[in-house]
Write a protein that holds these residues in place. Structure first.
Motif: not given
Lengths: 102, 497, 488
Positions: C280-283, C409-412, C417-418
């Motif tokens: 999920x994070x990678x996606x 959290x960071x990935x979220x 932002x992306x």
């Protein structure tokens, strides 16, 4: 597990393997479709074998599943072939990634 | 949920939202209907706020509460700080709307402009009346969204570059606030703003967590308040039309950031807790550095609007400086500057807009002798500049007096040095402009250039300029009388602490 | 009474599909009416029943499990059914103009559309692994011709690629089901749990792994997403909307069902949730970056779907009430916002004749309503307030915070932002002014343009309203939290 069952299982595994190989190796959609059908056949064989049971009457549930599965596989294949014809009409090619795309 | 009389703050916000939607729906044509809507909305809003003021005088209180998520409410209320900011913004919005209608008379995309203009003020009202940090954040982000179309309004590559920079800063700032907010929520739940803060009971054992939260929120709000390392979007955003600059600098965006800092220190942490954790000092130092740095950079600008922009960077930090110094006097100085800076800076921006529209003047060299060509505007500009410098008895002086006295009272005499240095710098970048206006000869070319604004347009532009200049003048001259911003703020601070 | 509601939800769209095949014009209208307009009515009754009685099972034809097939309805299923009814309904209204009954296009379109609706409703209600296989195939076989309906070479090629991968995915899933049936002797999602707890072995682990791969491929989860962007971007607008908002969610829904309901809590395969989170994070990151790089509007939106699906998998290891609320709310608000964006993009494509970002200048004058819908949808996708997406993001962050998952959290945060980056890139392209001439408002002046824009706007406004109406929705959803995710 009986010897026949073992043979069936090995056959299923082999057919599935051939299917996977065919799918990876084939460039033409028709061949890929055939490979997928082979894999489907292997899974149906596996289902029937596993549902056969060593003693007593065979379990009816896998049989019903396989029947339904075959119906689905046939219709999906028919649909894929129809789509393939449309693709051929639209692009003049029956490959998914023609060497010089567009 | 209560949609009756108590929910008046909600309706104050909604008026502008509805105005915006109607303007969008009307489309580009039908200018008169749009103008009526614009002014009607602004006047109605101001009237409601006056009504609220009167009601609060007689002891009424207002609150609208609605559950958004379990444990998190959307709260709009009206405390004294709310009313200070809301009154200022509503008043200046009305005047800016008049000015903007005149300013943009011929330009395209006015429906889009005024729609987002209204939305922007709706967000500002939300920021002003937010009753907890969560609500504050919602409107703070909405403000970012509503302002971006205004910043890029001209549709030029420079405008989009400025818009990108604005977004990059404000969205990252928003993320910082969000993280701080989540952390605070995990620690303390979704508590409402309370004078003196609600976190003091939690402080033991959580000092470092609270410090980090404070810094996250401070940086997040600091972006919009143009605190030192986070200020560079503001001068770039000067590509937007003059009314937008006025909005950014005096009415909404920068003020929302500064207001956030005030809420953070006073109503979330409480000054005592912020001071005991050493956080007030951090904010004071940062603000002081910004005050000086902004002034130094302002000196080096040759473009009038950019000079004014850096001046804003410097002046807005007085607010944070005052609040972070603490004590009654300094707090009064900081809060009253919310009003004084707003009035004075909007005067200066309107003047800059008049020069640009009237004679195509953008750079400082071109101001020579303009006192003859555009006397009314130039008088207003001079008043504004003197106010900013803090020449007694103008508004800026009142602010600086209280800040200085507060610094002494709080035992931080270094702040006086900052104020003196900043005053000298202010004089150094404003006095030459005044000198050029009145004492340099008018160049031949400028004397022959036709004045591009005349007739009704002239009134629409100069009228508001005179009004805000007069308000700025009166705020300083009559600072001691009841009804003045200073009087209010003193009652507010005195009554609450 | 309530059990008939379940049957109606599946049967009425099927009946509608049959009616639309008949050659008369009124039969198509009647079919669409029976199959789509009836759904919200049934759902209101069903919602009241679920609130009153909680989740329940229904054995089809009176045959009880293990031999019979059971239907199951709970708040999660209810949420998905509502999304099918609302998003599917609005998208159908949008499609009405391009696929009028009585035209050849209409004759081809409506049977498939209703079949897709029936298949999705059946899927969300089904409690039987093999029945789910059938539903998955039905969804695929109904969705793919809808993609190809655009008739362009790109769309047919995208459909073909989707079909081959989907067939492969189904087979892998079926293989897993076969192994699982052999190990547990049942196909029922909810009866299987007890047997699984007793008979743990490598065979069941392998089975779950195969099922997961099949589902991730169908759900276009990174890195198995390759088929999605072209398929979703080249389909007709309403089809894109339904594909992104609903069809890919079917696979995610089944992942939820299997991992949160079927698998016992102590099963070693529960470790896979960590892998799901990584994917999920990678996606989220990969989809976001690729969305930033696209030059065509619909591709940006399609890659955004790849990214947003990441949120839905990220939630899996968090296992708390908040995480449950976050997942449900993300399902809902992404569905609404993404469908709104695709419908708006279709209108823009129709008005401008191109969806290349470079050709989209002055959209605020050419297609103001659709641009507004696109922007509102974008606000929700970015997770900025006020919108449903914001509340979903807030809940996600809160859930990650509660579990102390700083990396998540960071990935979220990075993901959002992306998202802001690609949404504002679209908006900036749309506000550009290539030349100073005033463009005419092609949309506001034509009643058809206004109506088509209205559908996009309706969904966008619902996404916005979701930012205010969370309390009652979450109250219902909370009751359906999987075991182990509810309040301590």
């Amino acid at each position: 597990m009986s010897a026949t069952a073992t043979i069936y299982l090995l056959t299923a595994a082999a057919v599935f393997g051939i299917g996977v190989y065919g799918l990876l190796q084939a460039r033409q959609i028709l061949r890929q479709l055939l490979a997928i059908n082979l894999m489907g056949g292997a899974i149906f064989l596996l289902l029937i074998t596993l549902g056969g049971g060593a003693e007593g009457p065979p379990d009816p549930v896998p049989q019903a599943m396989v029947l339904t599965g075959i119906v689905i596989a046939v219709s999906a294949t028919a649909f894929a072939l129809a789509l393939l014809v449309k693709l051929q009409d639209a692009t003049g090619s029956s490959d998914l990634d023609p060497p010089d795309a567009e | 949920m209560n949609f009756g009389w108590q929910a008046l703050p909600l309706y104050v916000v909604l008026i502008s939202v509805v105005t915006a939607m109607l303007i969008f729906a009307l489309g580009e044509g039908r200018q008169h209907v749009r103008t009526t809507l614009n002014l009607g909305g602004a006047i109605l809003k101001l009237a409601l706020i006056m009504l609220m003021l009167l009601a609060i005088q007689s002891g009424a209180s207002f609150e609208f509460r609605m559950s958004l998520l379990p444990g998190l409410d959307l709260v709009l209320h009206a405390d004294r700080l709310t009313m200070l900011f809301a009154t200022l913004s509503a008043m200046l919005w009305l005047i800016t709307t008049v000015y903007a209608i005149g300013y943009l008379e011929q330009s395209p995309n006015r429906a889009r402009f005024f729609g987002f203009f209204s939305l922007c003020v709706a967000a500002t009202m939300g920021v002003a009346s937010a009753g907890n940090l969560f609500t504050f954040f919602i409107f703070y982000e909405l403000l970012t969204l509503a302002t971006w179309p205004l910043v890029v309004h001209r549709g030029t590559p420079e405008a989009f570059a400025a818009g990108r920079l604005y977004l990059a800063y404000t969205l990252v700032g928003g993320v910082l606030v969000l993280i701080g907010l989540i952390w605070l929520h995990a620690l303390a739940g979704g508590s409402d703003f309370i004078v003196g803060g609600s976190l003091a009971p939690l402080a033991a054992g959580n000092e470092n967590a609270l410090r980090t939260i404070f810094v996250l929120l401070m940086l997040g709000f600091g972006v919009k308040a143009a605190l030192l390392p986070l200020h560079s979007w503001l001068p770039r955003a000067m590509v937007a039309p003059a009314p937008v600059s006025a909005l950014l600098h005096a009415v909404a965006v920068v003020k929302a950031g500064a207001f956030g800092l005030v809420r953070l220190v006073q109503d979330v942490f409480g000054f005592d807790l912020a001071a005991s954790l050493g956080l007030a000092d951090v904010l004071a130092w940062l603000a002081a550095a910004t005050v000086i740095y902004g002034s130094v950079l302002a000196l080096r600008q040759s473009d009038l609007k950019r000079r004014l922009a850096y001046s804003t960077v410097s002046q807005v930090s007085y607010i944070a400086l005052g609040v972070a110094t603490g004590g009654m006097l300094a707090t009064v100085g900081g809060l009253v500057h919310l009003v004084h800076q707003g009035l004075t800076k909007i005067t200066l921006f309107f003047c800059a807009g008049n020069y640009a529209e009237g004679l195509g003047v953008h750079s400082i060299e071109e101001l020579d002798g303009l006192g003859q060509r555009m006397p009314v505007t130039s008088v207003c500009f001079t008043l504004g500049a003197f106010g900013m410098i803090g020449i007694p008895p103008l508004a800026g002086f009142v602010t600086k007096w209280y800040l200085g006295a507060g610094a002494v009272a709080a035992g931080a005499p270094w702040i006086i040095a900052v104020i003196v240095a900043s005053t000298l710098l202010n004089a150094a970048y404003f006095l030459p402009l005044v000198h050029r206006l009145w004492f340099r000869p008018l160049p031949e070319a400028m004397a022959e250039r036709a004045l591009a604004i005349r007739g009704g347009r002239m009134q629409a532009l100069v009228g508001p300029t005179v009004v805000v200049a007069a308000m700025a003048l009166l705020a300083g001259l009559f600072a001691g009388t009841p009804g003045s911003p200073l009087f209010w703020v003193i009652r507010m601070v005195g009554g609450e602490s | 009474m309530p059990s008939e509601l379940l049957i109606g939800l599946i049967f009425l769209p099927l009946l509608g599909a049959c009616l639309t095949v008949l050659p008369w014009r009124w039969s198509t209208r009647l079919g669409v009416f029976a199959g789509l307009v009836s759904l919200p009515v049934l759902l209101v009754a069903l919602t009241l029943a679920v609130i009153r009685e909680g989740a329940w099972y229904y054995s089809l034809g009176g045959w009880t499990a293990p031999l019979g097939i059971r239907l199951f309805v709970d708040p999660l299923a209810l949420l998905m059914l509502w999304m099918v009814a609302i998003i599917g309904g609005v998208a159908a209204a949008h499609a009405w103009h391009d696929f009028r009954p009585g035209t050849p296009e209409g004759a081809r379109f409506w049977p498939l559309w209703l079949l897709l609706t029936a298949a999705m409703n059946a899927l969300f209600l089904s409690a039987d692994l093999f029945n789910l296989y059938v539903c998955l195939e039905l969804v695929t076989l109904a969705a793919i011709p809808l993609i190809a309906m655009a008739g362009t070479a790109t769309s047919i090629r995208a459909a073909m690629r989707y079909l081959l991968l989907a067939l492969l995915a189904s087979l892998v899933y079926l293989l897993g089901v076969a192994l699982l049936y052999n190990a547990t002797g049942t196909l029922d999602l909810y009866l299987m749990t007890q047997t699984l707890a007793a008979s743990d072995g490598p065979a069941t682990s392998l089975a779950f792994a195969l099922i997961a791969v099949g589902l991730l491929l169908k759900g276009a989860v990174f890195p198995l997403h390759v088929w999605l962007p072209n398929a979703h971007a080249s389909a007709p607008g309403p089809v894109s909307a339904v594909l992104s908002a609903l069809v890919v969610k079917t696979a995610v829904y089944l992942v939820y069902r299997l991992w949160l309901w079927t698998l016992p809590a102590e099963d070693p395969m529960q470790g896979a949730v960590e892998l799901f989170a990584v994917l999920g994070a990678a996606a989220l990151i990969y989809g976001g970056i690729l969305a930033l790089l696209q030059e065509r509007l619909k591709l940006v939106i399609a890659y955004s779907t790849v990214a947003q699906l990441g949120y839905l998998l990220l939630v899996l290891p968090l296992a708390s009430v908040t995480a449950w609320q976050a997942a449900s709310y993300q399902l809902l608000s992404h569905g609404l916002a993404k469908a709104a964006m695709f419908l708006a993009a279709a209108n823009i494509l129709h008005a401008v004749g191109s969806d290349r970002l470079a050709d989209l200048e002055r959209l605020d004058q050419r297609t103001p309503l659709s641009l507004f819908a696109l922007a509102l949808g974008g606000v929700s996708i970015m997770g900025l307030p006020p919108s449903g997406g914001f509340l979903a993001k807030w809940l996600l962050l809160e859930a990650a915070w509660q579990e102390g998952r700083w990396l998540l959290l960071f990935v979220l945060v990075l993901g959002s932002l992306l998202a802001a980056g690609y949404v504002f890139r679209i908006l900036a392209a749309a506000l550009r002014r290539a030349d100073p001439t005033e463009a005419e408002d092609a949309e506001g002046t034509s009643p058809i343009g206004r109506r088509q824009a209205g559908y996009a706007l309706l969904l966008a406004l619902l996404a916005l309203l979701a930012g205010f109406g969370a309390a009652p929705i979450l109250e219902v959803i909370d009751a359906g939290a999987p075991a182990g995710w509810s309040a301590p």
